[in-house]
Design a protein around this motif. Structure first.
Motif, mmCIF file in Angstrom:
data_model
loop_
_atom_site.group_PDB
_atom_site.id
_atom_site.type_symbol
_atom_site.label_atom_id
_atom_site.label_comp_id
_atom_site.label_asym_id
_atom_site.label_seq_id
_atom_site.Cartn_x
_atom_site.Cartn_y
_atom_site.Cartn_z
ATOM 1 N N SER A 60 -4.475 5.924 -7.979
ATOM 2 C CA SER A 60 -3.236 5.115 -7.306
ATOM 3 C C SER A 60 -3.861 3.847 -6.505
ATOM 4 N N MET A 64 -3.461 0.021 -7.078
ATOM 5 C CA MET A 64 -2.940 -1.048 -6.009
ATOM 6 C C MET A 64 -3.922 -2.185 -5.860
ATOM 7 N N GLN A 67 -3.518 -4.702 -8.643
ATOM 8 C CA GLN A 67 -2.329 -5.547 -8.153
ATOM 9 C C GLN A 67 -2.666 -6.699 -7.270
ATOM 10 N N LEU A 76 2.765 -4.386 -10.858
ATOM 11 C CA LEU A 76 3.500 -3.440 -10.288
ATOM 12 C C LEU A 76 4.794 -3.837 -9.581
ATOM 13 N N GLU A 80 7.296 0.666 -7.675
ATOM 14 C CA GLU A 80 6.141 1.626 -8.109
ATOM 15 C C GLU A 80 5.153 1.315 -6.922
ATOM 16 N N TYR A 81 5.152 -0.009 -6.359
ATOM 17 C CA TYR A 81 3.867 -0.150 -5.248
ATOM 18 C C TYR A 81 4.098 0.844 -4.303
ATOM 19 N N ASN A 82 5.449 0.909 -3.559
ATOM 20 C CA ASN A 82 5.872 1.566 -2.486
ATOM 21 C C ASN A 82 5.574 3.231 -2.752
ATOM 22 N N ARG A 464 0.874 -2.811 3.254
ATOM 23 C CA ARG A 464 2.151 -2.137 2.513
ATOM 24 C C ARG A 464 3.038 -3.417 1.803
ATOM 25 N N TYR A 466 3.771 -5.544 -1.797
ATOM 26 C CA TYR A 466 3.199 -5.247 -3.149
ATOM 27 C C TYR A 466 2.412 -6.658 -3.548
ATOM 28 N N THR A 467 2.803 -7.861 -3.156
ATOM 29 C CA THR A 467 1.964 -8.970 -3.350
ATOM 30 C C THR A 467 2.068 -10.016 -2.268
#
Ligand code: HEM
Ligand SMILES: [Cu+2]
Lengths: 643, 204, 132
Positions: A60, A64, A67, A76, A80-82, A464, A466-467
């Protein structure tokens, strides 16, 4: 290499050994595989299963990092990232770190204290099955896109039903409640084992530091876990049955979650790190050729840390408007807790300085541990400056800090432990060269991954996310982090290959390949199912190094420590380890598995809201326990009843 | 006894505790962790109450009436005595005392649960678990304790069944009796704390 | 040793031992809960008094009393330490060794908990109790 202890203890005769084998040995069969209560098999399973969850959580993390390698990547989705970072954090903390260390404890504690098993072998088996099922329960939600997604500390109100609909957080709360059963059972087992099953002569001042650490951890679990359990129960009730514990609109309070969570969460940091530090104290003597300096001081540090860790939870919530005065009482504890931690570090450094350091792979990992952990501790003290804390809260600086602490403080010692005890666990030696490669890759990978996080954390990159948009100082360092994480992954893969290689090709290990000091090294590698043909009589803190203790298992053996006429071990007194009586140990049984399965049905049914099924499962749980504990029928005379 | 003797080397290094069985320690540790759970639960009650600040109970819910809970207390607290008596009995090998004592406790415990059910029947008409946090706390605390009483009763009933079968307990085998007794005393004591928190403290 | 201590003396001695080992820790735990609970709850209620007493005095008591209890534990630990340094003839060696180790642990831990209590207490001199 040690020359002693190799011959099958002259103390036990051939007939004794045969009788012991008959009583304790398990013939390979499906039934014995599912029913075993042998702490060594259970310990091995803990290690393998926790390793498996580590791989899942690590993958996992790799997803991350992949990404985040470039800005505005679309690999992601945010959802999905969360789920990935939540499952990564939750699994690393709950399904990997503690169970892995419990695995070491399970395998080692009875061996180190000179006993034939844990105090409650069946409970031990139950603990393993529950851990396995709870872990699968949580991971199984990921393919359904229903994995927990509110971060590993699951703050309300974000995690309340209105804000996070779906099963996500129900999986979290039920999964952790389920897992809590295993952790609590395991802890009670460790405490009672260490109190009552020590070999005769092992008074408290002769207990190995690793055992001290495990017992202290177990006590922390006993007192800390209820807070988490209650928190999760309330969260589940709020989400599923419409209660209002965390609902400020109806006399509830969101801060209740945070208080309860950190009453658990802060000690949990030490629950993870403490047994790992115990591993350090156990490995060090073998590679410095002397006992750890300042044994009573380290015992003091262990005890003090485990107590003070309960008094510092508020520092996770400085922003929540506590009276400044209250806050200062907690800061006093937060500041002082560094003293016993420092004492341990200095005791280890002194041990290295005064001893003759042997740079084998486990020792390399110990050095890696000291370096990394001290850096993590240093960034930790920076948070004590409130202004700085406010600046970096929820930035990648924090992520960097706790990975230094957790990987430095837990993963490195575990890896040291794996190499160190591999000969004992598998009876095979590992390949030194392969191990060195693994060490350097893991060490370099770790620092290349996480050191840059300090930097882009200071440059303001929040955790936290995702990008991110391209920002000066972010892009390049993020790419470095990602490259580092692949390096780290390769290093860890080499560890795995090293273990497999040892099992298949390694040369057979002698009982004591390191010339180490504690009792596990004075029996075979791997130990016989009954651990010791003759239970030792302990005369010092380093029984394998002292003639009298060793002789008690050889020429000085007595019948009352062989106990071959039954499946038996010795009870001794709590503080001084004086012999008390002989106890019968339980045989293999399928009840633990059945009980764990019933619990699995219960929790699954609760998750999907099949309450009648849950009720049936609850009855099945009660029935299994009733059968499990049902007293065997004995003749009246043996019982002692009056007419 | 002199101060000198009590502070001498031998007295100071007296081994204490000593000679307990593994089962005893296991049960004590279990009770310790459960007690912590109840402490957190009651702590949460006070935390929510004082953070709320307004009148307590909120939303015009009336203060809990005392009659039924006091009767429940009068039933539950003494229910530990027959257990003690039964345990003493079986230590001397008197099986009848074990059976009679357990049966008496069983009756008292069931009475307690029946009273609790009647109290719930009345309370539920006024407020439920979903009314507000007060309702949630009330039913969680009392319900969770009730569950413990039920578990305790199951243990007692189980002991009774085993002792009726014969061949289970005697002067040399009574560990299970003592362990269940420890649990039952714990469930009892917790009720005292709950009585204070849930029923008496709103009147303070 | 000609006379052995009786059961009462043994019990007292054993309890004194545990007071030495755990006294400071328990005192600190009680202190922290008391201080935090009183401060938080009283201030949340918008008051600075508890009955007739000013909040400061109550908190002060919750600092001083546990600190004194810890000092007591420290003295007890020192006693255990002295009594185990030259054990009289004929006393079992293992309990003495165990007692001595525990005494070292106890002395350090009482010192540590005393420091924590005192450090927190100093804040009471400079901060008004309800300042947020
Ligand atoms: C093996 C290499 C590891 C890598 C590459 C890695 C990577 C990461 C990354 C990138 C994040 C941040 C996610 C975000 O905030 O967006 C994260 C979070 C986290 N990691 Fe790791 N990690 C690793 C090992 C570990 C270990 C061994 C532990 C604990 C024993 C751990 C515990 C955590 C926790 C608790 C979080 C916070 C999750 C959350 O924000 O809820 N990690 N990790
Ligand atoms: Cu913390």
């Amino acid at each position: 290499m040690s020359t002693t202890a190799a011959a099958p203890a002259p103390g036990a005769s051939r007939e004794d050994l045969a009788a012991l084998e008959e009583r304790w040995g398990e013939r390979p069969s499906l039934r014995s595989w599912f029913g075993t209560v042998d702490h060594k098999r259970i310990g091995r399973r803990y290690l393998v299963t926790a390793g498996f969850f580590f791989i899942l959580a690590g993958l996992s993390a790799l997803a991350m990092r992949t990404q985040l390698a470039r800005p505005e990547s679309r690999l992601l989705s945010p959802q999905e990232y969360n789920q990935l970072f939540t499952m990564h954090g939750t699994a690393m903390i709950f399904l990997f770190a503690t169970p892995m260390l419990f695995g070491f404890g399970n395998f080692l504690v009875p061996l180190m204290i000179g006993s034939r098993d844990m105090a409650f072998p069946k409970l031990n088996a139950l603990g393993y099955w529950v851990f396995l099922f709870a872990g699968l329960f949580m991971w199984a939600s990921l393919p359904f896109g229903a994995a927990p997604n509110g971060g590993w500390f699951a703050y309300v109100p974000l995690t309340e039903r209105t804000n996070t609909p779906g099963l996500h957080m129900d999986v979290y709360s039920l999964g952790l409640l389920f897992l809590g059963i295993a952790t609590t059972a395991g802890s009670i087992n460790f405490i009672v084992t260490a109190l009552k099953l020590r070999a005769p002569g092992m008074s408290l001042n002769r207990v190995p530091l690793f055992v001290w650490a495990i017992v202290a951890t177990a006590f922390m679990v006993i007192f800390a876990l209820p807070a988490l359990n209650l928190d999760n129960a309330m969260l589940f009730l709020d989400r599923r049955f419409g209660t209002h514990f965390f609902d400020p609109g109806a006399a509830g309070n969101v801060l209740l979650w945070q208080h309860l969570f950190w009453i658990f969460g802060h000690p949990d940091v030490y629950i993870i790190v403490m047994p790992a530090l115990g591993i350090v104290s156990a490995v060090l003597p073998a590679f410095t050729r002397r006992g750890v300096v300042g044994y009573p001081l380290i015992v003091f540090a262990i005890v003090a840390i485990s107590i003070i860790s309960f008094g510092v939870w508020v520092h996770h919530m400085f922003a929540t408007g506590l009276p400044r005065l209250s806050y200062s009482f907690f800061s006093a504890a937060s500041t002082i807790i560094t003293i016993p931690s420092g004492i341990q570090i200095f005791a280890w450094l002194a041990t290295m300085a005064l001893g003759r350091v042997v740079l084998k792979v486990p020792m390399l990992f110990l050095i890696g541990f000291v370096v990394t952990f001290v850096l993590g501790g240093f960034t930790g003290t920076m948070f004590a400056l409130t202004a700085f804390d406010q600046q970096v809260t929820d930035s990648y600086f924090v992520v960097a800090h706790f990975h230094y602490v957790l990987i430095g403080g837990a993963v490195f010692p575990m890896l040291a432990g794996i190499y160190y005890w591999l000969p004992k666990i598998t009876g095979r030696m590992y390949h030194e060269g392969l191990g060195r490669w693994a060490f350097w890759l893991v060490f370099a990978g770790m620092h290349v991954t996480f050191f840059p996080m300090h930097l882009y954390g200071l440059f303001g990159m929040p955790r936290r996310v995702y990008t991110y948009r391209s920002e000066p100082g972010w892009d390049g360092w993020n790419l470095v982090s990602t490259a580092g994480s692949y390096l780290l992954a390769i290093g860890l893969l080499l560890v795995l290959i090293g273990v497999l290689h040892a099992i298949r090709r390694g040369r057979p290990a002698p009982p004591d390949p390191w010339g180490a000091d504690s009792l596990e090294w004075s029996t075979d590698s791997p130990p016989k199912p009954y651990n010791f043909p003759v239970l030792p009589r302990v005369h010092s803190l380093h029984p394998t190094w002292d003639e009298a203790s060793r002789e008690s298992m050889g020429a000085g053996a007595t019948r009352d420590r062989i106990l071959a006429d039954g499946r038996r071990t010795l009870l001794t007194s709590e503080l001084d380890g004086s012999r008390e009586r002989v106890v019968e140990m339980p045989e293999a049984s399928l009840q633990p598995l059945v009980l764990a399965l019933a619990m699995l049905v219960f929790f699954t049914a609760m998750l999907v809201a099949w309450y009648p099924v849950a009720a049936v499962a609850a009855v099945a749980v009660a029935a299994t326990i009733a059968v499990w504990l049902w007293p065997p029928r004995r003749p009246e005379r043996e019982l002692g009843v009056q007419p | 006894m002199s101060v000198r003797a009590a502070t001498g080397t031998e007295a100071l290094t007296t081994e204490l505790p000593v000679g307990r069985s593994t089962g005893w320690w296991g049960m004590v540790m279990f009770v310790v962790t459960e007690a912590t759970l109840f402490a957190c639960l009651l702590g949460s009650y006070f935390y929510l109450r004082f953070q709320y600040g307004g009148p307590w109970p909120p939303d015009g819910i009336s203060k809990p009436k005392l009659l039924v809970p006091l009767v429940m207390t009068a039933v539950l607290l003494p229910s530990s005595l027959p257990v003690v008596w039964a345990e003493r009995g079986i230590r001397q090998g008197q099986r009848w005392r074990l059976r009679a004592g357990l049966a008496a406790t069983l009756v008292l415990g069931v009475t307690f649960l029946a009273l609790q059910a009647s109290e719930y029947a009345e309370k539920l008409r006024e407020f439920t678990m979903t009314t507000d946090a007060y309702g949630s706390l009330f039913y969680l605390i009392t319900g969770f304790h009730g569950l413990h009483v039920l578990v305790g009763l199951t243990m007692i009933g189980w002991l009774l069944a085993a002792s009726l079968r014969g061949g289970s307990f005697g002067a040399h085998r009574h560990e299970r009796v003592r362990n269940a007794a420890i649990y039952w005393h714990f469930v009892d004591l917790v009720w005292a704390a709950i009585l204070f928190t849930v029923y008496l403290s709103p009147r303070l | 040793m000609s006379t052995h201590p009786g059961p009462r003396a043994r019990l007292t001695g054993g309890l004194l031992f545990w007071y030495a080992v755990l006294g400071g820790a328990i005192a600190w735990a009680v202190h922290l809960l008391a201080v935090w609970g009183v401060d938080e709850l009283t201030c949340a209620g918008g008051r600075e008094r508890i009955g007739a007493l000013p909040l400061r005095a109550v908190i002060g008591a919750a600092v001083v009393l546990p600190a004194l209890a810890t000092v007591g534990a420290l003295l007890a630990a020192a006693l255990v330490w002295r009594r185990t340094s030259h054990p009289p003839e004929g006393v079992d060696e293992r309990p003495v060794g165990r007692g001595r180790m525990a005494a070292v642990v106890a002395i350090w831990s009482n010192l540590l908990f005393l420091t924590i209590i005192v450090l927190g207490g100093i804040a009471l001199l400079v901060l008004p109790p309800c300042l947020r």
